[in-house]
Motif scaffolding. Structure first.
Motif, PDB file in Angstrom:
ATOM      1  N   LEU A 196       0.836  -1.718   0.101  1.00 35.66           N
ATOM      2  CA  LEU A 196      -0.404  -0.289   0.253  1.00 35.66           C
ATOM      3  C   LEU A 196       0.809   1.408   0.057  1.00 35.66           C
ATOM      4  CD1 LEU A 196      -3.069  -0.699   2.511  1.00 35.66           C
ATOM      5  CD2 LEU A 196      -2.577  -0.680  -0.368  1.00 35.66           C
ATOM      6  N   ASP A 197       2.053   1.493   0.567  1.00 38.32           N
ATOM      7  CA  ASP A 197       3.325   2.661   0.620  1.00 38.32           C
ATOM      8  C   ASP A 197       3.571   2.895  -0.561  1.00 38.32           C
ATOM      9  OD1 ASP A 197       2.414   3.360   3.468  1.00 38.32           O
ATOM     10  OD2 ASP A 197       4.100   2.083   3.799  1.00 38.32           O
ATOM     11  N   MET A 198       3.980   1.668  -1.327  1.00 37.83           N
ATOM     12  CA  MET A 198       4.483   1.533  -3.077  1.00 37.83           C
ATOM     13  C   MET A 198       3.244   1.963  -3.734  1.00 37.83           C
ATOM     14  SD  MET A 198       7.240   1.297  -4.615  1.00 37.83           S
ATOM     15  CE  MET A 198       8.017   1.286  -6.522  1.00 37.83           C
ATOM     16  N   LEU A 199       2.364   1.920  -3.565  1.00 36.59           N
ATOM     17  CA  LEU A 199       0.951   2.682  -4.325  1.00 36.59           C
ATOM     18  C   LEU A 199       0.508   3.993  -4.028  1.00 36.59           C
ATOM     19  CD1 LEU A 199      -0.854   1.844  -6.402  1.00 36.59           C
ATOM     20  CD2 LEU A 199      -2.606   0.670  -4.899  1.00 36.59           C
ATOM     21  N   LYS A 200       0.404   3.887  -3.064  1.00 39.16           N
ATOM     22  CA  LYS A 200       0.564   5.766  -2.578  1.00 39.16           C
ATOM     23  C   LYS A 200       1.214   5.983  -2.899  1.00 39.16           C
ATOM     24  CE  LYS A 200       0.132   8.690   1.430  1.00 39.16           C
ATOM     25  NZ  LYS A 200       0.221   8.938   2.375  1.00 39.16           N
ATOM     26  N   ARG A 201       3.054   5.935  -3.043  1.00 37.02           N
ATOM     27  CA  ARG A 201       3.790   6.368  -3.957  1.00 37.02           C
ATOM     28  C   ARG A 201       3.659   6.674  -5.337  1.00 37.02           C
ATOM     29  NH1 ARG A 201      10.526   5.476  -2.664  1.00 37.02           N
ATOM     30  NH2 ARG A 201       9.089   6.234  -0.796  1.00 37.02           N
ATOM     31  N   LEU A 202       3.777   5.519  -6.115  1.00 37.83           N
ATOM     32  CA  LEU A 202       3.770   5.508  -7.673  1.00 37.83           C
ATOM     33  C   LEU A 202       2.895   6.542  -7.588  1.00 37.83           C
ATOM     34  CD1 LEU A 202       3.363   1.401  -8.038  1.00 37.83           C
ATOM     35  CD2 LEU A 202       5.082   3.752  -9.065  1.00 37.83           C
ATOM     36  N   ARG A 203       1.280   5.963  -7.548  1.00 36.19           N
ATOM     37  CA  ARG A 203      -0.211   7.077  -7.719  1.00 36.19           C
ATOM     38  C   ARG A 203       0.129   8.997  -7.184  1.00 36.19           C
ATOM     39  NH1 ARG A 203      -5.063   5.214  -7.729  1.00 36.19           N
ATOM     40  NH2 ARG A 203      -6.415   7.258  -6.789  1.00 36.19           N
ATOM     41  N   GLN A 204       1.115   8.896  -6.607  1.00 36.86           N
ATOM     42  CA  GLN A 204       1.376  10.546  -6.045  1.00 36.86           C
ATOM     43  C   GLN A 204       2.314  11.331  -7.534  1.00 36.86           C
ATOM     44  OE1 GLN A 204       3.695  10.107  -2.793  1.00 36.86           O
ATOM     45  NE2 GLN A 204       1.628  10.917  -1.334  1.00 36.86           N
TER      46      GLN A 204
END
Length: 294
Positions: free
Chosen positions: A94-102
């Protein structure tokens, strides 16, 4: 030649013994350095777990069927697929996905018929990164198998890339990671940017003619390499220490001078060979699915 089984060590040994393999090795080292440039990319695919997250993002999107609301890239499906690999936690995904979306490497898809489902898509830069990675392995494969049409299909048929990635996604669930196949590579797989550092060391060890790198001291500007990889020099020193601990390199002095050991050359050569064979198999499967003529 027939499509070889990448899980058969005899097939891997046979590919490594082919006269054209050193040229394929040179090409992959060069292309790897060309493709892996930029601070963000070094963070996004810095180690095996992060790379697998992006692989599953691409593959889940490739599997999307507009007629099937239970297909495609969603948070739930991504977490489930990543957890199946056993390499990462839900929080890490989830942290990685958040970064990729940002940063726009993952974006929201157009709403489908079921408004309760929020589907996502890989962004333009993530797609371009994977197209370049696929292209470099198919280019290396063509040196070894000139009869293969896969590189041409990648350029001529946009659907071929996505079908290939769908094949890769299915196989990723069924096969051991290369870290399992090659235990000595663990020092590279789990440490951020260690793969990239090793490729740069091997590049420095490449002879001008097409032969495999030669074990021995290499001349690398460690300060420049740390800057290129967008990391502190202290982090690069820790990476080198990890490599030295498993016999991939020997540290020659406190300033970072190293000697590349034969184990490093053997491990990376075998890693390349397995991946080339996997791309050959998956490309053949994609071409068959699309009924593309060879």
């Amino acid at each position: 030649p027939p499509i070889a089984d990448p899980n058969d060590d005899r097939a891997v040994d046979a590919l490594l013994a082919e006269p054209a393999f050193p040229a394929a090795f040179h090409l992959l080292v060069q292309r790897f350095r060309e493709v892996h440039v930029g601070h963000l990319l070094h963070k996004v695919i810095a180690n095996e777990p992060r790379l697998l997250i992006t692989q599953h993002i691409i593959s889940l999107h490739a599997e999307h069927d507009p007629q099937d609301p239970d297909s495609g890239l969603t948070t739930t499906r991504l977490v489930a697929r990543c957890l199946a690999s056993g390499l990462m936690s839900r929080g890490r995904v989830l942290d990685m996905l958040k970064r990729l979306r940002q940063v726009g490497w993952v974006v929201d898809a157009a709403a489908g018929a079921d408004r309760r489902i929020t589907r996502m898509e890989p962004g333009v830069e993530l797609i371009a990164t994977y197209q370049a990675r696929v292209g470099m392995f198919l280019e290396a494969l063509e040196l070894l198998r000139p009869d293969r049409p896969w590189l041409r299909m990648l350029h001529d048929h946009p659907a071929f890339f996505w079908m290939l990635e769908a094949e890769r996604g299915r196989m990723a669930l069924a096969e051991d990671t290369l870290r399992v196949r090659l235990p000595a590579i663990t020092a590279l797989a789990m440490r951020e940017n260690a793969y990239t550092a090793m490729i740069h060391l091997l590049h420095a060890a490449l002879p001008p003619e097409h032969r495999l790198p030669e074990a021995g001291p290499v001349s690398v500007n460690m300060a420049h390499l740390a800057d290129r990889m967008a990391m502190p020099r202290s982090q690069l020193r820790r990476i080198l220490s990890d490599m030295a601990a498993v016999g991939l390199i020997t540290l020659l002095d406190a300033q970072g001078a190293v000697r590349v050991e034969p184990l490093a050359i053997r491990i990376i050569a075998r890693w390349f060979a397995i991946r080339i064979l996997r791309f050959d198999r998956n490309a053949a499967g994609a071409a068959q699915q699309l009924a593309l003529p060879a």
